[in-house]
Design an enzyme around this catalytic site. Structure first.
Site, PDB file in Angstrom:
ATOM      1  N   HIS A  31       0.807  -1.222   0.000  1.00  0.00           N
ATOM      2  CA  HIS A  31       0.000   0.000   0.000  1.00  0.00           C
ATOM      3  C   HIS A  31       0.840   1.271   0.000  1.00  0.00           C
ATOM      4  O   HIS A  31       0.420   2.285   0.582  1.00  0.00           O
ATOM      5  CB  HIS A  31      -0.930   0.012   1.219  1.00  0.00           C
ATOM      6  CG  HIS A  31      -2.063  -0.962   1.132  1.00  0.00           C
ATOM      7  ND1 HIS A  31      -2.983  -0.959   0.106  1.00  0.00           N
ATOM      8  CD2 HIS A  31      -2.425  -1.987   1.949  1.00  0.00           C
ATOM      9  CE1 HIS A  31      -3.870  -1.923   0.290  1.00  0.00           C
ATOM     10  NE2 HIS A  31      -3.553  -2.569   1.392  1.00  0.00           N
TER      11      HIS A  31
ATOM     12  N   GLU B 232      -8.126 -11.108   6.407  1.00  0.00           N
ATOM     13  CA  GLU B 232      -8.818  -9.816   6.360  1.00  0.00           C
ATOM     14  C   GLU B 232     -10.064  -9.842   5.496  1.00  0.00           C
ATOM     15  O   GLU B 232     -10.511  -8.803   5.005  1.00  0.00           O
ATOM     16  CB  GLU B 232      -7.846  -8.739   5.852  1.00  0.00           C
ATOM     17  CG  GLU B 232      -7.131  -9.112   4.563  1.00  0.00           C
ATOM     18  CD  GLU B 232      -6.043  -8.124   4.173  1.00  0.00           C
ATOM     19  OE1 GLU B 232      -6.092  -6.965   4.621  1.00  0.00           O
ATOM     20  OE2 GLU B 232      -5.140  -8.508   3.406  1.00  0.00           O
TER      21      GLU B 232
ATOM     22  N   ASP C  21      -9.762  -3.972   6.272  1.00  0.00           N
ATOM     23  CA  ASP C  21     -10.394  -4.737   5.198  1.00  0.00           C
ATOM     24  C   ASP C  21     -11.424  -5.724   5.737  1.00  0.00           C
ATOM     25  O   ASP C  21     -12.451  -5.972   5.096  1.00  0.00           O
ATOM     26  CB  ASP C  21      -9.335  -5.485   4.383  1.00  0.00           C
ATOM     27  CG  ASP C  21      -8.626  -4.587   3.393  1.00  0.00           C
ATOM     28  OD1 ASP C  21      -9.280  -3.699   2.829  1.00  0.00           O
ATOM     29  OD2 ASP C  21      -7.420  -4.762   3.186  1.00  0.00           O
TER      30      ASP C  21
END
Length: 260
Positions: free
Chosen positions: A44, A147, A173
């Site tokens: 990310h 997640e 998530d």
């Protein structure tokens, strides 16, 4: 640093942060803060593959273990960061036992897995391949991130996969996947986290979690979670700067501008 995996498996309290700033200076500043480890976030952030080795090297200067969250399940990405000298990998979005087994296979050398042998930095660019092969399977941490709703449903099967060291919970998530976002979904999300943690602990797996702040680390530690990733270098930078600016403005409002 060779104790990193052992400390995780033994469920010693470990506090780290995500490293998202793609510069060695940021890594050195974070490493000098007292963290137990760093997790370079390749998933990310705007960190390139060739930059990862420099960031790991910067962490090594302060003898702080640096693991890497890879972008996905690709075996070549896992091999790349391990060859660069990472202390372990965090593999995101693991939702099935088959995916967990694939992560094990990509992380471990035969006979435990199928990782290829290469002359990377971890093996001193080829000069110490036998030495590295002798210790890699014992010292490298494999953490898998649960997640999704599918991962929650399959958690018993996932935690039964041999070779997985740590189950890492991604609340962000997970909250989206199970429709438990925001304050209204807190109870549902907390119950899901508890289910994942209890199942993993009963399977003798260590458990980790992301927390945006340290406020509830004590509560989750009491639930058996021992591995914490607090926010990120970018989040800490922003929060610290914002707090400083606010305090400066508040002091000025109280005292008022000085008259000439």
């Amino acid at each position: 640093m060779s104790d990193f995996r052992r400390n995780c498996i033994e469920r010693k309290l470990l506090i780290g942060t995500f490293a998202a700033i793609p510069h060695p200076v940021a890594i050195e500043v974070a490493a000098a803060s007292g963290v137990d480890f760093l997790c370079i976030d390749w998933e990310h952030s705007q960190i390139s593959r060739e930059r990862i080795e420099d960031l790991i090297r910067a962490a090594d200067v302060h003898r702080v273990p640096a693991m890497v969250r890879v972008p996905g399940h690709a075996a070549e990405d896992i091999a790349a960061v391990l060859d660069a000298g990472a202390a372990g990998v965090l593999v995101p979005r693991i939702s099935t036992a088959e995916q967990a087994r694939a992560a094990v296979k990509a992380t471990r050398y035969p006979p435990l897995g199928a990782r290829g042998v290469g002359p990377g930095r971890a093996a001193a660019y080829g000069y110490r391949i036998p030495d590295y092969l002798a210790k890699a399977n014992v010292e490298l941490l494999l953490a898998i991130q649960v997640e999704t709703a599918e991962g929650l449903a399959n958690i018993a099967d996932i935690t039964s996969v041999e070779g997985v060291d740590l189950i890492f919970i991604g609340p962000g998530d997970l909250s989206v996947s199970i429709d438990a976002m925001g304050p209204a979904g807190k109870e549902k999300l907390d119950a899901a986290i508890q289910t994942i943690a209890k199942t993993a602990l009963s399977a003798a797996r260590a458990v980790g979690i992301f927390r945006p702040s340290p406020d509830d680390v004590g509560a989750w530690s009491a639930a058996g979670i021992s591995f914490f990733l607090l926010a990120s270098d970018t989040m800490f930078l922003g929060a610290s700067l914002a707090a400083g600016v606010t305090e400066a403005k508040n002091q000025n409002a109280i005292s008022g501008p000085k008259k000439k």
